[in-house]
Design an enzyme around this catalytic site. Structure first.
Site, PDB file in Angstrom:
ATOM      1  N   ASP A  65      -2.478   2.225  -4.449  1.00 40.32           N
ATOM      2  CA  ASP A  65      -3.698   2.303  -3.643  1.00 40.32           C
ATOM      3  C   ASP A  65      -4.736   1.357  -4.233  1.00 40.32           C
ATOM      4  O   ASP A  65      -4.512   0.713  -5.257  1.00 40.32           O
ATOM      5  CB  ASP A  65      -4.227   3.730  -3.638  1.00 40.32           C
ATOM      6  CG  ASP A  65      -3.160   4.713  -3.167  1.00 40.32           C
ATOM      7  OD1 ASP A  65      -2.451   4.374  -2.190  1.00 40.32           O
ATOM      8  OD2 ASP A  65      -3.019   5.776  -3.807  1.00 40.32           O
ATOM      9  N   HIS A  69       0.814  -1.216   0.000  1.00 37.81           N
ATOM     10  CA  HIS A  69       0.000   0.000   0.000  1.00 37.81           C
ATOM     11  C   HIS A  69       0.849   1.269   0.000  1.00 37.81           C
ATOM     12  O   HIS A  69       0.350   2.378  -0.191  1.00 37.81           O
ATOM     13  CB  HIS A  69      -0.951  -0.018   1.205  1.00 37.81           C
ATOM     14  CG  HIS A  69      -2.266   0.663   0.947  1.00 37.81           C
ATOM     15  ND1 HIS A  69      -2.407   1.710   0.059  1.00 37.81           N
ATOM     16  CD2 HIS A  69      -3.509   0.439   1.451  1.00 37.81           C
ATOM     17  CE1 HIS A  69      -3.659   2.114   0.035  1.00 37.81           C
ATOM     18  NE2 HIS A  69      -4.362   1.348   0.863  1.00 37.81           N
TER      19      HIS A  69
END
Lengths: 437, 329
Positions: free
Chosen positions: A412, A408
Site C-alpha cells: 500500500d 497495489h
C-alpha cells in the site's frame, strides 16, 4: 527408433518456452545438432539443436504456443544405434542449454555447435528457412525487416541477400510483399489471450509506413499489456537533494574512472539506496500470486537500458552484495552488452525489482509500468538546481525526483512512502567523503 | 600498339631496364648463350655482354646467394630460377638471408633483387611433378619478401620494371601456360605497374571470383560464360600476394556477398586461405554464402599423364559450375 524431443531448459530459472518457429517439418531430415526450432523466452531467442540425426515424424507443439520445460514437442525417427535410446535423447535435451544462449538481438538465434559430420556447405538441407547469413541479418536490422515475412529463393528456401533487398524495395514502393507461409502463425498474438478487448484492425493508408514487429518489440508489447492490464498500479514520488552526490562525483569521478575503468555516475548510488531500502521494506522485493505473496530473500535489480531495438532490462544479480564500485562496474558491463546485443539469457532473468534512470533521457517525472512479477519499479529523474528552503534560508541545491510505481495488491501507500523515504535519506547522506568500496 | 605475349613483355622489361640502368644484371641457368629455356632473355647477352648476363652452374642455392651478394654491393640482380620447382635448393638463401637482411641490419642493408620463376602447369604443359609446381604460398609466408604474379603482358612488363627498381627482394612468378597463350597490347617504352594493388578485371553483382596466374584467364572465361546465363561475376586479379591488397579484396567481397577463390596451387594453406581469412575478418556482415575455394587438390604435383593434368587443374567449366552453385545458394 522413435525419440521424443522435449522443450529444453534454456536457462537456470526458465520454466517455459514459446516455439517461435519450426525449422523442420514432418518428413524433413535433420542432422544431429542441426537446428530444429527457434524458442523465445523472455527477451531472448535461441535455436534448439536436434539431439539426433534422423527424420522428423511429428511436431507436437504449434508455432506461437508456450509450453513448460520438459513438455514433449517433437518426435524424431532417429537413426544410428547406441545413441538412439530415449535416455540419451533426454540427456542431450538440456545440452541445448549449453549451446550459446543467443543474445538480446532479435532474430539472433544461437549458432549451434558444429557437428563433425556436418553437411557440406554446398548441400544445404531441405529447409534453410530460419537460418540467415550475416549479410541477411545485417540488412534486416538496417531496414527493420522481419525475416519471417520474406520469401526465400535460395537453396532450400533460404532467404538470400537479394530477397531482403527486393523485399525492402517492394515495401518502399508500397507493393504488398509476398508473405512467407511461416509468418501466418504469428498473427494470433497474445492480447486476446489476456482478455484485452479487440481493437478494430488499423488500416495502412497511402501515407503510412508499416514497420514490421521485431521479436523484441512483440515481447515488450506483450509484457506491457500483461502488466498494465493485470496489475493495479499505484504511483508516488518524492524529491531528494542530491547535491552531495553531485559533489562527490565532481571531486572523485575522474580518479574513480582512471582506477576502475568505468565512469562514476548517479545510478549506482540510486541502486545501492534502493537495495538498502528494500531490506527495510522487504515487501517491495516480492511477487504477487493467488496463493500468497512470494517474498524474495535475494535482491536482483533490473536495470532498464535503452537500445536501438527497444528497452531491455538486464539484471544485476545479488545487487545487495556489491559496493558502489561493484555496482558501477556491473551496470556499465550490462549496458555495454545490451547495446552490443550480446546479453545472455541469464543476464535477462531473475529480476526482483527494477531501477530505471529515466533522467538520462531528460524527464523530470515518470509513471513507470511494472515488470510483470515484480512489485516495485523506481525511476530516477533529471537532477537540476533549484531554490529550496534549508533551515530558514533559501539555498540553491541540486534536486531530483524519485518516482515509484507499485503493485497495489502487494503493498500500500504506506510501504511505498516508507521505501521512498529510506531511499531519499540514503541519497541525501552521501557526500564527498562517502566510501565507494 | 603492338600485341605481345607474356614472355615477350618480360623480355622487353629486362631489356629496357638493363639499357636504362647499368647496375641491372641477369644471372641463371642458360640465360646467356641459350637466351633462357623459355627465350625470355634471347639476345640480351649479345647486347649487354657476359659481365651482365651470366650463365651459372646448375646450383640454385648459389644463384640466389650470388644475387644477394651482388645486391648488397650495389647491383640490381635479376636471378632466374629455370623452373620454380628448382627454387627449393635456393629457399634457404632467400628466406634466411635475402628476406631478413633489412630487418636484421635494422634497416642498414637492402637486398634489391628479383627472383624470376616460371611456375605452374595444367593441361598441355606436361611439366609433371618437377616442372609444374606452384610455389607462391611458400614465399608469401615469409616476411620481408614481395611476391607478385602478373597474368597479363601489360602487367608483366610494368611489374617486372617496378620489381627491378624496388629495394626489397621480389619473387616474380610467371605462369608457364600463360607465357605464349596470352596476348595483349603492350606499349613500347617505359612504364611501371605498382607492386601491391589488385585489379578488378570485371564487375558483376552475383559472385566474386578471386584468382591469379593462368586460372585468372579461365575465371574470366567462366564469367563470360555465366553472363549468358544471367549470372554476373566480379573477377579480381590478385596479381600481388605480398603485399596483399586487402582493401580491394574486401570491397569486391562486399559487392556480391558470395566469393569463390580459384588457384592452381594445392588448396590447403594456400593463398586462398589467406584471402578467405581477410574476407572473414573484414566482410563478415556482407557474406551471404560460405566462402568457397576451387583449387588444386592436395597431391604432390601435376602428373605427366594428360588425365592427371585435366583432373588436377580447375578450368572454366569447373569454375563456372562452382560460381553457379554459389549464385544459387
Amino acid at each position: 527408433m522413435e525419440v521424443t524431443v522435449k522443450m529444453p531448459q534454456l536457462g537456470e530459472s526458465v520454466t517455459e518456452g514459446t516455439v517461435s518457429a519450426w525449422l523442420k517439418k514432418p518428413g524433413d531430415r535433420v542432422e544431429r545438432y542441426e537446428s530444429l526450432l527457434e524458442v523465445i523466452t523472455d527477451k531472448v531467442n535461441a535455436e534448439v539443436p536436434s539431439p539426433h540425426a534422423g527424420v522428423v515424424k511429428a511436431l507436437l507443439v504449434k508455432e506461437g504456443d508456450t509450453v513448460p520445460v520438459g513438455t514433449p514437442i517433437c518426435i524424431l525417427e532417429a537413426e544410428g544405434e547406441g545413441e538412439a535410446d530415449a535416455s540419451a535423447a533426454e540427456g542431450h535435451g538440456p545440452a541445448a542449454g549449453a549451446a550459446p544462449a543467443g543474445s538480446a538481438e532479435p532474430g539472433a538465434g544461437a549458432v549451434t555447435a558444429a557437428s563433425t559430420e556436418s553437411p557440406q556447405p554446398f548441400a544445404p538441407g531441405q529447409s534453410e528457412r530460419g537460418r540467415y547469413s550475416p549479410a541477411v541479418r545485417r540488412l534486416a536490422r538496417e531496414h527493420g525487416v522481419d525475416l519471417t515475412q520474406v520469401r526465400g529463393t535460395g537453396a532450400g528456401g533460404r532467404v538470400t541477400r537479394e530477397d531482403v533487398e527486393r523485399f525492402v524495395a517492394q515495401r518502399a514502393a508500397g507493393a504488398p510483399a509476398p508473405a512467407a507461409p511461416a509468418a501466418v502463425h504469428r498473427a494470433a498474438e497474445a492480447p486476446a489471450a489476456h482478455g484485452a478487448p479487440a481493437a478494430p484492425a488499423p488500416k495502412l493508408g497511402p501515407d503510412d509506413e508499416l514497420l514490421p514487429l521485431t521479436p523484441i518489440r512483440r515481447t515488450i508489447a506483450r509484457n506491457m499489456v500483461l502488466s498494465a492490464s493485470t496489475i493495479p498500479h499505484a504511483w508516488t514520488m518524492v524529491e531528494a537533494d542530491v547535491t552531495g552526490i553531485e559533489r562527490l562525483i565532481e571531486a572523485r569521478g575522474a580518479e574513480f574512472r582512471a582506477r576502475e575503468g568505468v565512469p562514476l555516475t548517479f545510478l549506482p548510488f540510486a541502486v545501492k539506496a534502493a537495495v538498502e531500502a528494500l531490506k527495510v521494506v522487504p515487501r517491495l522485493n516480492a511477487t504477487w500470486s493467488e496463493e500468497g505473496i512470494i517474498l524474495h530473500r535475494r535482491v536482483h535489480i533490473g536495470i532498464a537500458v535503452a537500445t536501438e531495438e527497444g528497452l531491455v532490462v538486464p539484471v544485476v544479480h545479488d545487487a545487495d552484495r556489491l559496493s558502489i564500485a561493484g555496482l558501477a562496474a556491473a551496470i556499465a558491463d550490462l549496458a555495454a552488452r545490451a547495446r552490443a546485443g550480446t546479453l545472455k539469457l541469464d543476464d535477462m532473468q531473475g529480476g526482483t525489482f527494477t531501477v530505471d534512470n529515466t533522467g538520462a533521457v531528460g524527464t523530470e517525472l515518470s509513471v513507470p509500468i511494472l515488470v510483470p512479477g515484480q512489485t516495485g519499479i523506481l525511476t530516477t529523474e533529471r537532477a537540476k538546481k533549484k531554490p529550496v528552503v534549508v533551515g530558514d534560508a533559501i539555498a540553491i541545491r541540486t534536486m531530483m525526483a524519485l518516482c515509484l510505481s507499485i503493485d497495489h495488491r502487494v503493498v500500500d501507500g504506506a510501504e511505498a512512502g516508507r521505501f521512498l523515504t529510506e531511499v531519499r535519506r540514503r541519497l541525501e547522506s552521501v557526500g564527498p567523503e562517502t566510501g565507494l568500496y | 600498339m603492338p600485341e605481345k605475349t607474356l614472355i615477350e613483355a618480360i623480355h622487353d622489361a629486362m631489356d629496357e631496364e638493363m639499357a636504362r640502368d647499368p647496375s641491372v644484371v641477369l644471372l641463371g641457368e642458360d640465360v646467356g648463350l641459350r637466351g633462357g629455356v623459355f627465350r625470355a632473355s634471347a639476345g640480351l647477352i649479345e647486347k649487354y655482354g657476359e659481365a651482365r648476363v651470366i650463365d651459372t652452374p646448375l646450383a640454385e642455392s648459389s644463384i640466389a646467394g650470388v644475387a644477394i651478394g651482388m645486391a648488397l654491393n650495389g647491383l640490381r640482380p635479376i636471378a632466374e630460377m629455370q623452373f620454380a620447382d628448382f627454387s627449393f635448393p635456393a629457399f634457404n638463401q632467400i628466406q634466411s638471408e635475402a628476406a631478413r637482411m633489412y630487418y636484421r641490419s635494422n634497416g642498414g642493408w637492402k637486398v634489391p633483387m628479383v627472383v624470376r620463376m616460371p611456375y605452374g602447369g595444367g593441361p598441355g604443359v606436361h611439366g609433371a611433378l618437377y616442372h609444374s609446381q606452384s610455389v607462391e604460398a611458400f614465399y608469401a609466408h615469409i616476411p620481408g619478401l614481395k611476391v607478385v604474379l602478373p597474368s597479363f603482358p601489360y602487367d608483366a612488363k610494368g611489374m617486372l620494371k617496378a620489381a627491378i627498381r624496388d629495394d626489397d627482394p621480389v619473387i616474380f612468378l610467371e605462369h608457364k601456360k600463360a607465357y605464349r597463350s596470352v596476348r595483349q597490347e603492350v606499349p613500347d617504352g617505359d612504364y611501371t605497374v605498382p607492386l601491391g594493388p589488385a585489379e578488378v578485371r570485371r564487375e558483376g553483382r552475383h559472385v566474386t571470383i578471386y584468382s591469379y596466374g593462368f586460372l585468372l584467364h579461365e575465371s574470366l572465361r567462366a564469367a563470360e560464360q555465366l553472363k549468358g546465363e544471367g549470372i554476373e561475376c566480379t573477377v579480381v586479379d590478385v596479381r600481388s600476394l605480398k603485399p596483399l591488397d586487402k582493401k580491394t579484396i574486401v570491397e569486391a567481397a562486399k559487392l556480391t556477398g558470395r566469393v569463390l577463390i580459384v588457384h592452381e596451387d594445392n588448396v590447403s594453406f594456400g593463398a586462398g586461405a589467406e584471402i578467405a581469412a581477410v574476407i572473414a575478418e573484414e566482410a563478415l556482415f556482407h557474406l551471404d554464402a560460405p566462402v568457397r575455394r576451387l583449387c588444386g587438390p592436395d597431391v604432390p604435383g601435376i602428373g605427366f599423364n594428360h588425365v592427371y593434368e585435366v583432373e588436377f587443374t580447375p578450368d572454366a567449366a569447373r569454375i563456372a559450375a562452382a560460381a553457379r552453385e554459389l549464385a544459387r545458394y
